[in-house]
Design an enzyme around this catalytic site. Structure first.
Site, PDB file in Angstrom:
ATOM      1  N   LEU A 145       0.811  -1.219   0.000  1.00 59.65           N
ATOM      2  CA  LEU A 145       0.000   0.000   0.000  1.00 59.65           C
ATOM      3  C   LEU A 145       0.842   1.266   0.000  1.00 59.65           C
ATOM      4  CD1 LEU A 145      -3.178   0.736   1.953  1.00 59.65           C
ATOM      5  CD2 LEU A 145      -1.196   2.145   2.515  1.00 59.65           C
ATOM      6  N   LEU A 146       0.457   2.172  -0.861  1.00 54.59           N
ATOM      7  CA  LEU A 146       1.037   3.530  -0.855  1.00 54.59           C
ATOM      8  C   LEU A 146      -0.035   4.449  -0.305  1.00 54.59           C
ATOM      9  CD1 LEU A 146       2.534   5.403  -3.943  1.00 54.59           C
ATOM     10  CD2 LEU A 146       0.437   6.198  -2.866  1.00 54.59           C
ATOM     11  N   ASN A 147       0.352   5.362   0.612  1.00 58.84           N
ATOM     12  CA  ASN A 147      -0.576   6.462   0.912  1.00 58.84           C
ATOM     13  C   ASN A 147       0.130   7.803   0.771  1.00 58.84           C
ATOM     14  OD1 ASN A 147       0.215   5.190   3.597  1.00 58.84           O
ATOM     15  ND2 ASN A 147      -0.997   6.811   4.478  1.00 58.84           N
ATOM     16  N   ASP A 148       0.211   8.615   1.789  1.00 56.59           N
ATOM     17  CA  ASP A 148       0.623  10.018   1.596  1.00 56.59           C
ATOM     18  C   ASP A 148       1.968  10.216   0.898  1.00 56.59           C
ATOM     19  OD1 ASP A 148      -1.347   9.852   3.497  1.00 56.59           O
ATOM     20  OD2 ASP A 148      -0.269  10.942   5.042  1.00 56.59           O
ATOM     21  N   ARG A 183       0.580  14.467  14.578  1.00 54.40           N
ATOM     22  CA  ARG A 183       1.479  13.899  13.560  1.00 54.40           C
ATOM     23  C   ARG A 183       1.625  14.797  12.331  1.00 54.40           C
ATOM     24  NH1 ARG A 183      -2.910  10.311  14.072  1.00 54.40           N
ATOM     25  NH2 ARG A 183      -4.478  10.642  12.462  1.00 54.40           N
ATOM     26  N   GLU A 202      -5.131  16.357   9.525  1.00 51.89           N
ATOM     27  CA  GLU A 202      -3.934  15.642   9.101  1.00 51.89           C
ATOM     28  C   GLU A 202      -3.173  16.458   8.066  1.00 51.89           C
ATOM     29  OE1 GLU A 202      -4.747  10.978   9.813  1.00 51.89           O
ATOM     30  OE2 GLU A 202      -5.521  11.694   7.906  1.00 51.89           O
TER      31      GLU A 202
HETATM   32  C1  FRU Z   1      -2.869  10.471   6.394  1.00 49.95           C
HETATM   33  C2  FRU Z   1      -2.153   9.722   7.504  1.00 49.95           C
HETATM   34  C3  FRU Z   1      -1.229  10.639   8.273  1.00 49.95           C
HETATM   35  C4  FRU Z   1      -0.236   9.665   8.850  1.00 49.95           C
HETATM   36  C5  FRU Z   1      -0.097   8.678   7.729  1.00 49.95           C
HETATM   37  C6  FRU Z   1       0.191   7.270   8.155  1.00 49.95           C
HETATM   38  O1  FRU Z   1      -3.314   9.652   5.375  1.00 49.95           O
HETATM   39  O2  FRU Z   1      -3.089   9.117   8.355  1.00 49.95           O
HETATM   40  O3  FRU Z   1      -1.865  11.442   9.234  1.00 49.95           O
HETATM   41  O4  FRU Z   1       0.975  10.260   9.172  1.00 49.95           O
HETATM   42  O5  FRU Z   1      -1.298   8.723   6.988  1.00 49.95           O
HETATM   43  O6  FRU Z   1       0.501   6.474   7.055  1.00 49.95           O
END
Ligand code: FRU
Length: 480
Positions: free
Chosen positions: A42-45, A164, A223
């Site tokens: 999985l890729l996110n931010d 965070r 976030e």
């Molecule tokens: C946003 C988030 C951030 C956190 C990260 C964890 O999508 O929830 O707040 O640092 O993803 O992967």
């Protein structure tokens, strides 16, 4: 698939552990060909997007094992033109006690000789109680990364466990570094807390909570906050969570911005207008900007083409998520304008004849038009189904609906989006990759970003309307 805690937080010991998975995933018909995507998992931010010594560096949140939010690493990609990207591998490993359950999101600072990466160490104790640490890694020009042995600071006791996503900002005027951190107050309101220091790597002190008059009760956690300075405007960009916005269907996690003025002495961001969402499509979150050092009137924005708490058809293939195309960001009439980068034209391969109504798997469509339009993409050969773009000139409404696709997902969040345009629709520039579509409306006035997972039969289009259309097939730029 149900994931156990052990499976989600398993430590990746070496590349060999995911080679087979990568080989399998490579066969997927939904692998993107010119977007940044994870080799597996999985890729996110997007994180730490900067330009340093002739190269763009971009990192992202990565969990190697599958489509699950488990142990997060910072994965590093590099580019000299923002079009072709090289995978550089993991840059930040969650290998300390203070980041034992993930190297979470953050940002980058460039100095003369190296890059500093500020991130959140997501720590959990045996009872699964979370504490967030603000941590630092120095990435040197020889490609090596050095993690500071101690965090810069720990969680602030007056806020909940949700603290965070540090954003580093240097202010010449105040001769001061600032870290903005997304947080939640004790009574569960989203906010930003600010730390400051005359140095970038030590002596950080808590400066206070950012005042944003009128936004004291706006979602329960903010976030990925950032304050960008473009064309003499301050722009507060953040992701308020658990917030209903009537025009956004049932989605409760948003990514948007407020234009205004930032006073670093009083820590007050004075809005000059309302909150706007950054993207009017379905799948966009956690945008990250890079400054354009040569032009103060422009920045570059990239976002995660996905949403928290959502699932996607490739989850079963053990991968999910990709990044949006990097976009040129400017300000026009107190609004952010996002345009595809000029250099994307280098991806154009063949110009194809639109009359046979075939939609190439990866293409760019440029449409100059006027009046009403009904444009259906990814239809079957008989013109049925697909993703609908409808424009109604009398109301200046543009309407996008993906419920006609065979592969439907995240239905409960809503399958259509509408936007009222400021000006009559005259231009659509559309980028289609194997599993995404980005629709730029009227020279950047609005953008609709969406994942789409067409079946093998869904590669035609139909159009009713007046105008001229160019279609280019696009070359691959990411090695898949
Ligand atoms: C946003 C988030 C951030 C956190 C990260 C964890 O999508 O929830 O707040 O640092 O993803 O992967």
């Amino acid at each position: 698939k149900e994931w156990t805690k052990e499976e989600r937080y398993r430590v990746l010991k070496n590349r060999e552990e995911i080679v087979d998975l990568h080989e399998r995933i490579k066969q997927s018909q939904y692998r993107q060909s010119y977007h940044i995507q994870p080799i597996t998992g999985l890729l996110n931010d997007p994180n730490g997007f900067v330009f340093h010594k002739d190269k763009w560096h971009l990192f992202y949140q990565w969990c190697p094992w599958g489509a699950v939010h488990g142990l997060k690493y910072w994965y590093h990609t590099e580019s000299s033109d923002l079009v072709h990207w090289d995978n550089k591998g993991i840059c930040i490993h969650p290998d300390q006690d203070f980041d034992n359950k993930g190297a979470y999101s953050g940002s980058a600072l460039v100095t003369n000789h190296s890059i500093y990466l500020y991130y959140t160490g997501n720590h959990r104790d045996e009872d699964w109680k979370r504490s967030s640490y603000t941590c630092l890694v120095n990435m040197r020009d020889d490609g090596t990364s050095h993690k500071y042995s101690k965090p810069l600071f720990g969680p602030h006791p007056s806020y909940t466990e949700h603290q965070r996503d540090p954003k580093i900002i240097y202010r010449k005027k105040e001769k001061m570094y600032y870290l903005l951190i997304g947080a939640q107050t004790a009574d569960k309101k989203g906010c930003i807390i600010v730390y400051k220091s005359p140095y970038h790597n030590k002596e950080w002190t808590f400066a206070g909570q950012l005042n944003v008059p009128g936004f004291e009760d706006f979602g329960d956690m903010w976030e990925c906050p950032s304050i960008e300075h473009i064309d003499d405007c301050d722009i507060l960009i953040f992701c308020p969570q658990h917030l209903s916005i009537p025009s956004r269907g049932n989605n409760i996690h948003h990514n948007g911005y407020i234009i205004g003025h930032m006073d670093y002495d009083t820590l007050t961001f004075t809005p000059d207008g309302q909150f706007h969402v950054l993207d009017f499509g379905f799948d966009s979150y956690a945008a990250e900007c890079a400054a354009n050092i040569n032009d103060q009137k422009k920045a570059i924005l990239v976002a995660w083409m996905g949403l928290p708490d959502a699932s996607y058809p490739t989850d079963d293939e053990e991968w999910s998520g990709c990044l949006t195309l990097p976009r040129e960001l400017t300000v026009r009439k107190r609004r952010l304008i996002q345009r595809p980068l000029k250099q994307l034209e280098t991806l154009r391969d063949k110009k194809i004849n639109p009359f046979n109504r075939e939609l190439p798997k990866c293409c760019e469509i440029d449409l100059r038009l006027h009046g009403n339009i009904d444009f259906n993409l990814f239809t079957k050969q008989d013109g049925s189904g697909g993703l609908m773009i409808h424009y109604d000139e009398s109301q200046k409404h543009i309407y996008i609906d993906r419920s006609g696709m065979t592969n439907r997902f995240n239905k409960e969040l809503g399958e259509s989006q509408t936007r009222i345009l400021d000006h009559p629709l005259n231009h659509l520039q559309i980028y289609i990759d194997a599993s995404s579509i980005e629709i730029f409306v009227n020279d950047g006035d609005a953008v609709f970003t969406s994942r789409v997972f067409p079946t093998k039969e869904e590669h035609f289009f139909s159009i009713i309307g007046e105008g001229t259309m160019q279609i280019y097939t696009l070359k691959s730029s990411n090695g898949n």
